[in-house]
Design a protein around this motif. Structure first.
Motif, PDB file in Angstrom:
ATOM      1  N   PHE A 110      12.515  19.557 107.712  1.00 18.80           N
ATOM      2  CA  PHE A 110      12.320  18.686 108.870  1.00 18.80           C
ATOM      3  C   PHE A 110      11.501  19.389 109.953  1.00 18.80           C
ATOM      4  O   PHE A 110      10.545  18.830 110.502  1.00 18.80           O
ATOM      5  N   THR A 111      11.857  20.636 110.253  1.00 14.72           N
ATOM      6  CA  THR A 111      11.189  21.368 111.317  1.00 14.72           C
ATOM      7  C   THR A 111       9.736  21.658 110.964  1.00 14.72           C
ATOM      8  O   THR A 111       8.859  21.636 111.838  1.00 14.72           O
ATOM      9  N   THR A 206       5.648  27.817 101.644  1.00 13.29           N
ATOM     10  CA  THR A 206       4.706  27.125 102.527  1.00 13.29           C
ATOM     11  C   THR A 206       5.449  26.470 103.685  1.00 13.29           C
ATOM     12  O   THR A 206       4.985  26.474 104.830  1.00 13.29           O
ATOM     13  N   VAL A 207       6.621  25.902 103.389  1.00 15.26           N
ATOM     14  CA  VAL A 207       7.454  25.310 104.426  1.00 15.26           C
ATOM     15  C   VAL A 207       7.816  26.367 105.472  1.00 15.26           C
ATOM     16  O   VAL A 207       7.703  26.135 106.685  1.00 15.26           O
ATOM     17  N   VAL A 208       8.248  27.534 105.007  1.00 15.37           N
ATOM     18  CA  VAL A 208       8.633  28.611 105.925  1.00 15.37           C
ATOM     19  C   VAL A 208       7.493  28.959 106.866  1.00 15.37           C
ATOM     20  O   VAL A 208       7.670  29.102 108.086  1.00 15.37           O
ATOM     21  N   ARG A 209       6.293  29.095 106.316  1.00 15.26           N
ATOM     22  CA  ARG A 209       5.135  29.495 107.132  1.00 15.26           C
ATOM     23  C   ARG A 209       4.711  28.410 108.119  1.00 15.26           C
ATOM     24  O   ARG A 209       3.978  28.693 109.077  1.00 15.26           O
ATOM     25  N   LYS A 236       9.892  37.726 107.861  1.00 17.21           N
ATOM     26  CA  LYS A 236       8.524  38.193 108.100  1.00 17.21           C
ATOM     27  C   LYS A 236       7.512  37.053 108.053  1.00 17.21           C
ATOM     28  O   LYS A 236       6.538  37.041 108.805  1.00 17.21           O
ATOM     29  N   GLU A 237       7.733  36.089 107.159  1.00 17.66           N
ATOM     30  CA  GLU A 237       6.758  35.015 106.989  1.00 17.66           C
ATOM     31  C   GLU A 237       6.956  33.873 107.977  1.00 17.66           C
ATOM     32  O   GLU A 237       6.036  33.077 108.187  1.00 17.66           O
ATOM     33  N   LEU A 238       8.136  33.767 108.563  1.00 15.33           N
ATOM     34  CA  LEU A 238       8.326  32.803 109.632  1.00 15.33           C
ATOM     35  C   LEU A 238       7.465  33.205 110.822  1.00 15.33           C
ATOM     36  O   LEU A 238       7.477  34.377 111.222  1.00 15.33           O
ATOM     37  N   PRO A 239       6.720  32.295 111.419  1.00 18.89           N
ATOM     38  CA  PRO A 239       5.888  32.655 112.563  1.00 18.89           C
ATOM     39  C   PRO A 239       6.668  33.293 113.717  1.00 18.89           C
ATOM     40  O   PRO A 239       6.159  34.177 114.402  1.00 18.89           O
TER      41      PRO A 239
END
Length: 271
Positions: A110-111, A206-209, A236-239
Motif C-alpha cells: 500500500f505504501t 522493487t516494492v521495498v525500494r 539498506k534498500e529502503l530509502p
C-alpha cells in the motif's frame, strides 16, 4: 475523546463488509493496525490501549479474518483496494501504518503505491523473502479442527510460544473463536483464506525500494519468518529505513515483548 474500549465499525469496500475497531482520538494522527495471517483486529488491543492517548487508533479485520466477510481473492493487490477503501471512507491522510507479517506486506505494498497517504510505516517481522524455517511443521501435537474450550486453545498456543504468557493467550483466544452449530469452538478466520490465498505478481524488493516514507522494520531475535540477512538488506534498500531487533521475541513481537516494541515505537513515532 478517550475510550475505555473500541467501537465496532463496519465499512462496505469492494463488495466486502469489513470490520474495524475504532479506539477514538479525533484530531490526533491516525494510526492503522494490520494483523497477520489468521489473526484479527483484537490481537492489537494491548498495544492499541498504549497508543490511543497519542493517536487515533484503528485496527482492521482484513478480509476473511475476524468479523470481516470472506472474499474470492486474498493477496496484497486485493488488500490494497481494501485498505484504500477504508482510508478513503474514513477520510484519513498522513497516517501511520503498522503491519505484522501478512499485514506488514500489505502495508508495504500500500505504501509503495500511495506514499502520499502514509506519514510513517512500521513493518513487523516480515520482508521481501520468507525464511525456509517458516514452512517447517510446528513442534508439538497437531492443531485440531475445533476446540472444546478457550483453555484448550490457549494452552496449545502457549506450548508453541510461551513468551506472551498463558493469561494473555486466554484473553486473546476469547476474541479469536466462534461457536459452531454443534457447540464446538473454531477459529474466526474463514476457511477460504487458506483455500484461495495466492501470491500476486509482486516483486517485493522493487516494492521495498519504492517506499519513500520513513520506515521502521522490527524483527524478532528468534524469528522463524524474517531472517536477519534479509532484514538487514531490507533496511539498506529502503530509502529511509531502519532495522531494530526485538529481544525475547519470535514473530508476534507486540505480544512476545510488548515493552520493547512500545519503546521502539515511542522513539520512531516521537510520542
Amino acid at each position: 475523546m478517550n475510550l475505555l474500549r473500541p467501537q465496532d465499525r463496519y465499512l462496505a469496500v469492494n463488495g466486502v463488509r469489513l470490520h474495524l475497531l475504532d479506539w477514538g482520538g479525533d484530531g490526533r494522527t491516525p494510526l492503522l493496525l494490520l494483523h497477520g495471517f489468521t489473526g484479527h483486529a483484537h490481537a492489537w488491543d494491548t498495544l492499541a490501549i498504549a497508543l490511543q492517548p497519542h493517536f487515533h487508533v484503528y485496527a482492521l479485520d482484513q478480509r476473511g479474518h475476524g468479523d470481516s466477510d470472506p472474499a474470492d481473492t486474498y493477496n496484497a493487490v486485493a488488500a490494497f483496494d481494501d485498505i484504500f477503501g477504508v482510508v478513503d471512507q474514513l477520510g484519513l491522510s498522513a497516517l501511520v501504518l503498522v503491519g505484522l507479517s501478512m499485514g506488514g506486506r500489505n502495508a508495504m505494498y500500500f505504501t509503495s503505491r500511495r506514499p502520499d497517504l502514509v506519514q510513517k510505516l512500521v513493518v513487523v517481522d516480515i520482508g521481501p523473502e520468507i525464511s525456509r524455517r517458516a514452512t517447517e511443521a510446528p513442534a508439538g501435537p497437531p492443531e485440531p479442527d475445533a476446540w472444546d474450550s478457550v483453555e484448550q486453545a490457549a494452552q496449545h498456543l502457549h506450548r508453541a510460544n510461551p513468551y506472551p504468557g498463558i493469561h494473555y493467550y486466554r484473553w486473546v483466544v476469547s476474541h479469536s473463536l466462534r461457536t459452531r452449530p454443534d457447540g464446538a469452538l473454531e477459529w474466526k478466520w474463514h476457511p477460504s483464506i487458506k483455500e484461495r490465498r495466492s501470491q500476486a505478481d509482486v516483486d517485493w524488493w522493487t516494492v521495498v525500494r519504492a517506499i519513500t516514507p520513513p520506515t521502521l522494520v522490527l524483527r524478532g531475535a528468534e524469528s522463524h519468518v524474517l531472517d536477519r540477512d534479509v532484514a538487514e538488506r531490507m533496511a539498506k534498500e529502503l530509502p529511509r529505513g531502519r532495522l531494530i531487533e526485538i529481544p525475547r521475541a519470535v514473530h508476534t513481537l507486540h505480544e512476545d515483548n510488548p515493552d520493547a516494541v512500545l519503546a521502539e515505537l515511542k522513539e520512531f513515532l516521537a510520542f
